[in-house]
Design a protein around this motif. Structure first.
Motif, mmCIF file in Angstrom:
data_model
loop_
_atom_site.group_PDB
_atom_site.id
_atom_site.type_symbol
_atom_site.label_atom_id
_atom_site.label_comp_id
_atom_site.label_asym_id
_atom_site.label_seq_id
_atom_site.Cartn_x
_atom_site.Cartn_y
_atom_site.Cartn_z
ATOM 1 N N GLY A 145 -2.786 -1.851 -3.385
ATOM 2 C CA GLY A 145 -1.597 -1.458 -4.120
ATOM 3 C C GLY A 145 -0.463 -2.420 -3.906
ATOM 4 N N ASP A 146 0.392 -2.501 -4.904
ATOM 5 C CA ASP A 146 1.587 -3.316 -4.830
ATOM 6 C C ASP A 146 2.776 -2.387 -5.042
ATOM 7 O OD1 ASP A 146 3.326 -5.493 -4.786
ATOM 8 O OD2 ASP A 146 3.150 -5.812 -6.944
ATOM 9 N N GLY A 147 3.604 -2.233 -4.034
ATOM 10 C CA GLY A 147 4.746 -1.331 -4.122
ATOM 11 C C GLY A 147 4.402 0.118 -3.820
ATOM 12 N N VAL A 148 3.150 0.372 -3.438
ATOM 13 C CA VAL A 148 2.697 1.726 -3.113
ATOM 14 C C VAL A 148 1.801 1.687 -1.887
ATOM 15 C CG1 VAL A 148 2.817 2.573 -5.489
ATOM 16 C CG2 VAL A 148 0.683 1.600 -4.647
ATOM 17 N N ASP A 149 1.747 2.805 -1.175
ATOM 18 C CA ASP A 149 0.814 3.010 -0.073
ATOM 19 C C ASP A 149 -0.089 4.172 -0.455
ATOM 20 O OD1 ASP A 149 1.995 1.049 1.598
ATOM 21 O OD2 ASP A 149 3.541 2.485 2.184
ATOM 22 N N PHE A 150 -1.360 4.060 -0.157
ATOM 23 C CA PHE A 150 -2.292 5.136 -0.470
ATOM 24 C C PHE A 150 -2.144 6.274 0.525
ATOM 25 C CE2 PHE A 150 -4.085 1.717 -2.858
ATOM 26 C CZ PHE A 150 -4.688 2.333 -3.944
ATOM 27 N N VAL A 151 -2.216 7.498 0.027
ATOM 28 C CA VAL A 151 -2.186 8.686 0.868
ATOM 29 C C VAL A 151 -3.642 9.069 1.122
ATOM 30 C CG1 VAL A 151 -1.452 11.080 1.059
ATOM 31 C CG2 VAL A 151 -0.036 9.454 -0.186
ATOM 32 N N PRO A 152 -4.106 9.065 2.391
ATOM 33 C CA PRO A 152 -5.502 9.407 2.658
ATOM 34 C C PRO A 152 -5.840 10.825 2.203
ATOM 35 C CG PRO A 152 -4.471 8.434 4.595
ATOM 36 C CD PRO A 152 -3.384 8.686 3.599
ATOM 37 N N VAL A 153 -7.076 11.001 1.764
ATOM 38 C CA VAL A 153 -7.531 12.283 1.221
ATOM 39 C C VAL A 153 -7.373 13.387 2.253
ATOM 40 C CG1 VAL A 153 -9.529 13.523 0.320
ATOM 41 C CG2 VAL A 153 -9.100 11.185 -0.400
ATOM 42 N N ASN A 154 -7.630 13.110 3.522
ATOM 43 C CA ASN A 154 -7.545 14.156 4.535
ATOM 44 C C ASN A 154 -6.133 14.704 4.719
ATOM 45 O OD1 ASN A 154 -6.336 12.113 5.985
ATOM 46 N ND2 ASN A 154 -7.933 11.967 7.522
ATOM 47 N N GLU A 155 -5.098 13.984 4.247
ATOM 48 C CA GLU A 155 -3.722 14.492 4.323
ATOM 49 C C GLU A 155 -3.368 15.433 3.187
ATOM 50 O OE1 GLU A 155 -0.715 11.519 4.795
ATOM 51 O OE2 GLU A 155 -1.819 10.494 6.378
ATOM 52 N N ARG A 188 8.580 1.438 -9.100
ATOM 53 C CA ARG A 188 7.462 0.785 -9.777
ATOM 54 C C ARG A 188 6.481 0.190 -8.782
ATOM 55 N NH1 ARG A 188 8.074 0.192 -15.169
ATOM 56 N NH2 ARG A 188 10.131 0.684 -15.994
ATOM 57 N N GLY A 189 5.219 0.146 -9.203
ATOM 58 C CA GLY A 189 4.172 -0.447 -8.407
ATOM 59 C C GLY A 189 2.894 -0.527 -9.213
ATOM 60 N N GLU A 190 1.811 -0.867 -8.557
ATOM 61 C CA GLU A 190 0.514 -0.934 -9.212
ATOM 62 C C GLU A 190 -0.561 -0.569 -8.208
ATOM 63 O OE1 GLU A 190 -1.585 -3.982 -12.203
ATOM 64 O OE2 GLU A 190 -1.319 -4.780 -10.178
ATOM 65 N N LEU A 191 -1.580 0.160 -8.670
ATOM 66 C CA LEU A 191 -2.710 0.463 -7.800
ATOM 67 C C LEU A 191 -3.978 -0.060 -8.443
ATOM 68 C CD1 LEU A 191 -4.741 3.125 -8.591
ATOM 69 C CD2 LEU A 191 -2.545 4.226 -8.433
ATOM 70 N N VAL A 192 -4.917 -0.467 -7.589
ATOM 71 C CA VAL A 192 -6.204 -1.000 -8.040
ATOM 72 C C VAL A 192 -7.289 -0.381 -7.178
ATOM 73 C CG1 VAL A 192 -7.610 -3.066 -8.325
ATOM 74 C CG2 VAL A 192 -5.152 -3.195 -8.706
ATOM 75 N N VAL A 193 -8.304 0.187 -7.843
ATOM 76 C CA VAL A 193 -9.488 0.712 -7.158
ATOM 77 C C VAL A 193 -10.688 -0.024 -7.734
ATOM 78 C CG1 VAL A 193 -10.867 2.745 -6.629
ATOM 79 C CG2 VAL A 193 -8.400 2.978 -6.915
ATOM 80 N N GLN A 194 -11.471 -0.673 -6.876
ATOM 81 C CA GLN A 194 -12.641 -1.419 -7.328
ATOM 82 C C GLN A 194 -13.905 -0.682 -6.939
ATOM 83 O OE1 GLN A 194 -11.870 -5.332 -5.623
ATOM 84 N NE2 GLN A 194 -11.272 -6.016 -7.665
ATOM 85 N N PHE A 195 -14.863 -0.660 -7.866
ATOM 86 C CA PHE A 195 -16.140 0.026 -7.690
ATOM 87 C C PHE A 195 -17.285 -0.966 -7.863
ATOM 88 C CE2 PHE A 195 -13.119 2.998 -9.483
ATOM 89 C CZ PHE A 195 -13.333 4.172 -8.792
ATOM 90 N N THR A 197 5.239 5.857 -3.076
ATOM 91 C CA THR A 197 6.008 4.657 -3.385
ATOM 92 C C THR A 197 6.686 4.146 -2.119
ATOM 93 O OG1 THR A 197 7.982 5.910 -4.007
ATOM 94 C CG2 THR A 197 6.413 5.380 -5.766
ATOM 95 N N VAL A 198 6.760 2.844 -2.003
ATOM 96 C CA VAL A 198 7.345 2.232 -0.810
ATOM 97 C C VAL A 198 8.849 2.466 -0.769
ATOM 98 C CG1 VAL A 198 7.772 0.026 0.339
ATOM 99 C CG2 VAL A 198 5.532 0.504 -0.634
ATOM 100 N N ARG A 199 9.489 2.396 -1.914
ATOM 101 C CA ARG A 199 10.951 2.440 -1.945
ATOM 102 C C ARG A 199 11.527 3.808 -1.566
ATOM 103 N NH1 ARG A 199 14.786 0.410 -6.853
ATOM 104 N NH2 ARG A 199 16.714 0.570 -5.675
ATOM 105 N N HIS A 200 11.071 4.898 -2.209
ATOM 106 C CA HIS A 200 11.633 6.218 -1.948
ATOM 107 C C HIS A 200 10.629 7.214 -1.369
ATOM 108 C CE1 HIS A 200 14.783 4.789 -4.802
ATOM 109 N NE2 HIS A 200 15.547 5.402 -3.913
ATOM 110 N N GLY A 201 9.374 6.845 -1.246
ATOM 111 C CA GLY A 201 8.385 7.746 -0.659
ATOM 112 C C GLY A 201 7.910 8.861 -1.576
ATOM 113 N N GLU A 202 8.080 8.700 -2.875
ATOM 114 C CA GLU A 202 7.601 9.707 -3.821
ATOM 115 C C GLU A 202 6.081 9.635 -3.933
ATOM 116 O OE1 GLU A 202 9.534 10.828 -7.675
ATOM 117 O OE2 GLU A 202 10.649 8.995 -7.182
ATOM 118 N N ILE A 203 5.453 10.792 -4.023
ATOM 119 C CA ILE A 203 3.995 10.851 -4.157
ATOM 120 C C ILE A 203 3.637 11.044 -5.624
ATOM 121 C CG2 ILE A 203 1.936 12.174 -3.607
ATOM 122 C CD1 ILE A 203 3.083 12.589 -0.837
#
Length: 98
Positions: A85-95, A67-74, A28-34
């Motif tokens: 994402g809106d209000g969120v940043d994705f954590v890369p898999v390698n991390e 709060r936020g929203e994530l979208v993954v398109q296939f 999350t952008v606001r508090h950094g919760e995963i």
């Protein structure tokens, strides 16, 4: 020769556990919760207006209720086209991969 049979590179933000299951982690952008999401082809992925498959999910962090929203398109082969994402940043898999 023309790379006809080469598999496209995997998206760095989405991990495919098996043929039916995917996982994503966002911060999350606001508090950094995963927050982690596990979703399947049959139960969670829908179709959008363009004929592509999409996973859209509201995000509410458990501790601070960010709060936020994530979208993954296939595409039609369930290969990831994009993540946003809106209000969120994705954590890369390698991390977070064990």
């Amino acid at each position: 020769m023309f790379n006809l049979f080469r598999k496209p590179p995997a998206n760095p933000n989405v991990k495919q556990d098996d043929a039916q299951t995917f996982r994503v982690r966002v911060r999350t952008v606001r508090h950094g919760e995963i927050v982690e999401f596990r979703f399947t082809k049959g139960a969670h992925i829908g179709i959008d207006d363009d004929g592509n498959y999409v996973f859209r999910k509201p995000v509410i962090s458990p501790q601070h209720l960010d709060r936020g929203e994530l979208v993954v398109q296939f595409n039609n082969r369930y290969q990831v086209l994009s993540t946003s994402g809106d209000g969120v940043d994705f954590v890369p898999v390698n991390e977070w991969e064990d």
